[in-house]
Write a protein that holds these residues in place. Structure first.
Motif, PDB file in Angstrom:
ATOM      1  N   THR A 283       6.668   4.180   1.704  1.00  0.00           N
ATOM      2  CA  THR A 283       6.025   2.942   2.134  1.00  0.00           C
ATOM      3  C   THR A 283       7.060   1.832   2.176  1.00  0.00           C
ATOM      4  OG1 THR A 283       4.194   1.390   1.709  1.00  0.00           O
ATOM      5  CG2 THR A 283       5.318   2.298  -0.219  1.00  0.00           C
ATOM      6  N   PHE A 284       6.618   0.688   2.643  1.00  0.00           N
ATOM      7  CA  PHE A 284       7.445  -0.517   2.612  1.00  0.00           C
ATOM      8  C   PHE A 284       7.442  -1.050   1.178  1.00  0.00           C
ATOM      9  CE2 PHE A 284       7.756  -5.203   3.643  1.00  0.00           C
ATOM     10  CZ  PHE A 284       9.084  -5.163   3.978  1.00  0.00           C
ATOM     11  N   ILE A 285       8.535  -1.643   0.765  1.00  0.00           N
ATOM     12  CA  ILE A 285       8.705  -2.117  -0.621  1.00  0.00           C
ATOM     13  C   ILE A 285       7.554  -3.012  -1.081  1.00  0.00           C
ATOM     14  CG2 ILE A 285      10.219  -4.003   0.176  1.00  0.00           C
ATOM     15  CD1 ILE A 285      10.417  -2.224  -3.243  1.00  0.00           C
ATOM     16  N   ALA A 286       6.933  -3.749  -0.147  1.00  0.00           N
ATOM     17  CA  ALA A 286       5.881  -4.707  -0.520  1.00  0.00           C
ATOM     18  C   ALA A 286       4.726  -4.054  -1.275  1.00  0.00           C
ATOM     19  CB  ALA A 286       5.359  -5.413   0.724  1.00  0.00           C
ATOM     20  N   THR A 287       4.415  -2.806  -0.944  1.00  0.00           N
ATOM     21  CA  THR A 287       3.314  -2.114  -1.624  1.00  0.00           C
ATOM     22  C   THR A 287       3.568  -2.075  -3.126  1.00  0.00           C
ATOM     23  OG1 THR A 287       3.207  -0.646   0.299  1.00  0.00           O
ATOM     24  CG2 THR A 287       1.954   0.024  -1.645  1.00  0.00           C
ATOM     25  N   VAL A 288       4.750  -1.625  -3.500  1.00  0.00           N
ATOM     26  CA  VAL A 288       5.085  -1.449  -4.909  1.00  0.00           C
ATOM     27  C   VAL A 288       5.371  -2.806  -5.553  1.00  0.00           C
ATOM     28  CG1 VAL A 288       6.489  -0.137  -6.522  1.00  0.00           C
ATOM     29  CG2 VAL A 288       6.071   0.770  -4.241  1.00  0.00           C
TER      30      VAL A 288
ATOM     31  N   HIS B  45      -1.605   3.510   4.639  1.00  0.00           N
ATOM     32  CA  HIS B  45      -1.692   4.246   5.912  1.00  0.00           C
ATOM     33  C   HIS B  45      -0.363   4.033   6.612  1.00  0.00           C
ATOM     34  CE1 HIS B  45      -5.769   4.392   4.679  1.00  0.00           C
ATOM     35  NE2 HIS B  45      -5.903   3.086   4.791  1.00  0.00           N
ATOM     36  N   ILE B  46       0.606   4.781   6.128  1.00  0.00           N
ATOM     37  CA  ILE B  46       1.957   4.403   6.508  1.00  0.00           C
ATOM     38  C   ILE B  46       2.266   4.829   7.938  1.00  0.00           C
ATOM     39  CG2 ILE B  46       3.285   6.437   5.688  1.00  0.00           C
ATOM     40  CD1 ILE B  46       4.105   2.679   5.161  1.00  0.00           C
ATOM     41  N   LEU B  47       3.022   4.000   8.618  1.00  0.00           N
ATOM     42  CA  LEU B  47       3.399   4.148  10.026  1.00  0.00           C
ATOM     43  C   LEU B  47       2.195   3.935  10.954  1.00  0.00           C
ATOM     44  CD1 LEU B  47       5.691   7.332   9.663  1.00  0.00           C
ATOM     45  CD2 LEU B  47       6.197   4.964   9.058  1.00  0.00           C
TER      46      LEU B  47
ATOM     47  N   VAL C 253      -1.424 -15.777   3.337  1.00  0.00           N
ATOM     48  CA  VAL C 253      -0.080 -16.023   3.870  1.00  0.00           C
ATOM     49  C   VAL C 253       0.671 -14.788   4.354  1.00  0.00           C
ATOM     50  CG1 VAL C 253       0.359 -18.212   2.719  1.00  0.00           C
ATOM     51  CG2 VAL C 253       0.782 -16.068   1.487  1.00  0.00           C
ATOM     52  N   ASN C 254       0.426 -13.652   3.747  1.00  0.00           N
ATOM     53  CA  ASN C 254       1.090 -12.417   4.202  1.00  0.00           C
ATOM     54  C   ASN C 254       0.412 -11.195   3.577  1.00  0.00           C
ATOM     55  OD1 ASN C 254       2.219 -12.179   1.527  1.00  0.00           O
ATOM     56  ND2 ASN C 254       3.861 -13.566   2.158  1.00  0.00           N
ATOM     57  N   GLY C 255       0.855 -10.036   4.002  1.00  0.00           N
ATOM     58  CA  GLY C 255       0.258  -8.793   3.511  1.00  0.00           C
ATOM     59  C   GLY C 255       0.556  -8.553   2.038  1.00  0.00           C
ATOM     60  N   THR C 256       1.749  -8.921   1.624  1.00  0.00           N
ATOM     61  CA  THR C 256       2.137  -8.730   0.226  1.00  0.00           C
ATOM     62  C   THR C 256       1.169  -9.471  -0.696  1.00  0.00           C
ATOM     63  OG1 THR C 256       4.433  -8.714   0.994  1.00  0.00           O
ATOM     64  CG2 THR C 256       4.082  -8.906  -1.384  1.00  0.00           C
TER      65      THR C 256
ATOM     66  N   CYS D  62      -1.599  -2.474   5.937  1.00  0.00           N
ATOM     67  CA  CYS D  62      -0.666  -3.431   6.548  1.00  0.00           C
ATOM     68  C   CYS D  62       0.015  -2.900   7.807  1.00  0.00           C
ATOM     69  CB  CYS D  62       0.371  -3.882   5.529  1.00  0.00           C
ATOM     70  SG  CYS D  62      -0.301  -5.021   4.313  1.00  0.00           S
ATOM     71  N   GLN D  63      -0.144  -1.585   8.082  1.00  0.00           N
ATOM     72  CA  GLN D  63       0.381  -1.026   9.335  1.00  0.00           C
ATOM     73  C   GLN D  63      -0.735  -0.325  10.121  1.00  0.00           C
ATOM     74  OE1 GLN D  63       3.808   1.475   8.605  1.00  0.00           O
ATOM     75  NE2 GLN D  63       4.933  -0.129   7.536  1.00  0.00           N
ATOM     76  N   ALA D  64      -1.979  -0.565   9.737  1.00  0.00           N
ATOM     77  CA  ALA D  64      -3.049   0.318  10.254  1.00  0.00           C
ATOM     78  C   ALA D  64      -4.187  -0.413  10.956  1.00  0.00           C
ATOM     79  CB  ALA D  64      -3.588   1.181   9.121  1.00  0.00           C
TER      80      ALA D  64
HETATM   81  C1  LIG Z   1       4.438  -5.225   6.176  1.00  0.00           C
HETATM   82  C2  LIG Z   1       3.862  -4.463   5.062  1.00  0.00           C
HETATM   83  C3  LIG Z   1       3.430  -5.065   3.881  1.00  0.00           C
HETATM   84  C4  LIG Z   1       3.636  -6.513   3.580  1.00  0.00           C
HETATM   85  O1  LIG Z   1       3.221  -7.366   4.539  1.00  0.00           O
HETATM   86  P1  LIG Z   1       3.950  -8.790   4.693  1.00  0.00           P
HETATM   87  O2  LIG Z   1       3.040  -9.512   5.609  1.00  0.00           O
HETATM   88  O3  LIG Z   1       5.296  -8.534   5.256  1.00  0.00           O
HETATM   89  O4  LIG Z   1       3.996  -9.396   3.341  1.00  0.00           O
HETATM   90  C5  LIG Z   1       2.852  -4.273   2.921  1.00  0.00           C
HETATM   91  N1  LIG Z   1       2.721  -2.955   3.088  1.00  0.00           N
HETATM   92  C6  LIG Z   1       3.144  -2.330   4.193  1.00  0.00           C
HETATM   93  C7  LIG Z   1       2.944  -0.868   4.324  1.00  0.00           C
HETATM   94  C8  LIG Z   1       3.740  -3.061   5.214  1.00  0.00           C
HETATM   95  O5  LIG Z   1       4.185  -2.432   6.299  1.00  0.00           O
END
Ligand SMILES: *Cc1c(COP(=O)(O)O)cnc(C)c1O
Length: 441
Positions: A117-122, A164-166, A90-93, A191-193
């Motif tokens: 990083t984006f909060i989802a990682t943590v 792999h941020i940004l 369903v999503n990256g998280t 999720c960004q790479a």
């Molecule tokens: C977008 C993102 C996620 C989470 O992905 P979602 O699909 O929004 O749940 C996790 N880690 C990083 C670095 C992201 O940019």
């Protein structure tokens, strides 16, 4: 305020050329003509001609839950990344949570994460019951500083979760070396790479598992969606089972007739999401090439502007994804102009940008997690003292990056022509030259 009236009059200048020659002395934020008035590309990109046929077929079929289109998308995603298997979720998280849980990461474990990083990682680490441990950022590359990882490894450390941020690759060869030495699991937050590479090997394929996001803002946009990739069949069978209530799948057959085999959840994507994904996947390669070309060119154009320090890639990076184009801003070279004002001034020139992430290692969610019933049962009291935790998880380099230096341009701005990159460089240069004037105003 006095500049506002002037801005309106001057933006009506007869030709773009006239506006540009006059622009250099007259910053748009003070009422001068902006370097650029042309809009930047919209995101996501969608072409009804080429993209809608399969989506409409799926809609009309009434087969909306996971079936052959999702399977086809998984097959193509695995091929694209160069992994044996892919599972769409369903999503990256939730891709991250599923991968961590199926690698047996949970309560009582420590997982090493970057603070940039984006909060989802943590959030994913905490969702498993594991404890995030922050390792500071290398400000030159914006990635986790691999030199600082080993000092954070304890008897509880079970995994490293590099990001792999940004869209710029983290130093995976070094991370894998450390992980192997200490017998740690590696789950890559890719999720960004999408399509980024080190030595022509795609990000997401270095660790035990790689996780991707297809959220709307991402370079590979479905709206919502994610994927796990891995070469480990047993692990991927477990992930499949987990994403489908824990029902039998592949090697996860259990005893015949015994029913559900593992403690699972429900993370399936729909057929129409997969159809959108297949359409987007067709343009990902060409877009990635364009982003790399334009990012490289823009970097070369702004490299020598005093106070502007573009991202650095590790030597072995053969390609980046450029979800963002980052540079560092040094206000000393801009007459001490605060970054916030620089960003406003650049925006006024027609070049939208942002300051990027806030520091994640000291936000209230951590205290909230530590007060939860699960955490209180999993960890000794000393580990849940938020002051001690904050003390041990300080990341001064990252603080500097977040609070003072980072500036981002969005990925879709890179999907233009070289002359559009010139606009960006020119706008930055213009602000640099007029820093004194802008700062005093
Ligand atoms: C977008 C993102 C996620 C989470 O992905 P979602 O699909 O929004 O749940 C996790 N880690 C990083 C670095 C992201 O940019």
């Amino acid at each position: 305020m006095t500049g506002l009236g002037a801005a309106i009059t001057m933006s009506m200048a007869p030709t773009l050329l006239a506006s540009k020659s006059n622009a250099i002395e007259n910053p748009a934020i003070l009422g001068g003509n902006p370097i650029r008035t042309k809009p930047w590309p919209k995101w996501p990109i969608w072409d009804p001609e080429t993209d809608e046929k399969q989506v409409i077929e799926v809609l009309r079929s009434g087969v909306w839950s996971r079936k052959k289109v999702v399977t086809e998308f998984e097959k193509q995603w695995a091929e694209t990344i160069g992994a044996k298997r892919a599972l769409a979720v369903v999503n990256g998280t939730n891709a991250l949570i599923a991968a961590l849980v199926q690698l047996d990461i949970g309560g009582g474990d420590e997982v090493i994460v970057p603070p940039y990083t984006f909060i989802a990682t943590v959030a994913a680490v905490i969702a498993t019951g594991a404890m995030p441990v922050f390792v500071d950022t290398d400000r030159e590359t914006f990635q986790i500083d691999t030199e600082k990882i080993e000092a954070k490894i304890t008897s509880r450390t079970r995994a490293i979760l590099p990001v792999h941020i940004l869209g710029l690759p983290a130093n995976m060869p070094r991370i894998m070396e450390i992980a192997n030495k200490h017998n740690l699991i590696v789950v890559e937050d890719a999720c960004q790479a999408w399509l980024a590479e080190i030595n022509h090997k795609k990000m997401g394929t270095f660790g035990h598992a790689g996780c991707f996001s297809f959220q709307n803002s991402k370079n590979m946009a479905i709206g919502e969606g994610g994927a796990i990739v891995s070469d480990d069949d047993d692990f991927m069978d477990r992930c499949y089972s987990y994403h489908n209530y824990g029902n039998p799948y592949g090697a996860m057959i259990g005893e015949v007739g015994a029913g559900t085999v593992i403690a699972g959840t429900k993370l399936r994507i729909t057929e129409y999401q997969a159809a959108i994904g297949l359409a987007q996947l067709k343009r990902l390669e060409a877009q990635t090439v364009t982003r790399n070309e334009n990012a490289g060119y823009l970097k070369s154009q702004i490299n020598d502007i005093p106070g502007i320090i573009p991202y650095k890639l590790y030597d072995n990076v053969t390609r980046a994804a450029f979800h963002l184009f980052p540079f560092r801003y040094n206000k000393e070279e801009f007459q001490e102009m605060p970054r916030e004002k620089f960003i406003k001034a650049l925006g006024a020139e027609g070049v939208p940008c942002s300051q990027g992430y806030a520091t994640l290692n000291n936000m209230p969610y951590l205290k909230n997690a530590f007060q939860s019933k699960n955490f209180r049962k999993m960890y000794p009291k000393e580990m849940l003292d938020i002051n001690t935790y904050n003390e041990q998880n300080q990341c001064p380099e990252n603080d500097q990056l977040c609070h003072e230096e980072a500036v981002w341009l969005s990925q879709s701005m890179l999907l233009t022509k070289q002359t559009d990159m010139d606009d960006i460089a020119m706008a930055i240069e213009k602000i640099q030259k007029n820093a004194d004037k802008i700062n005093k105003a």
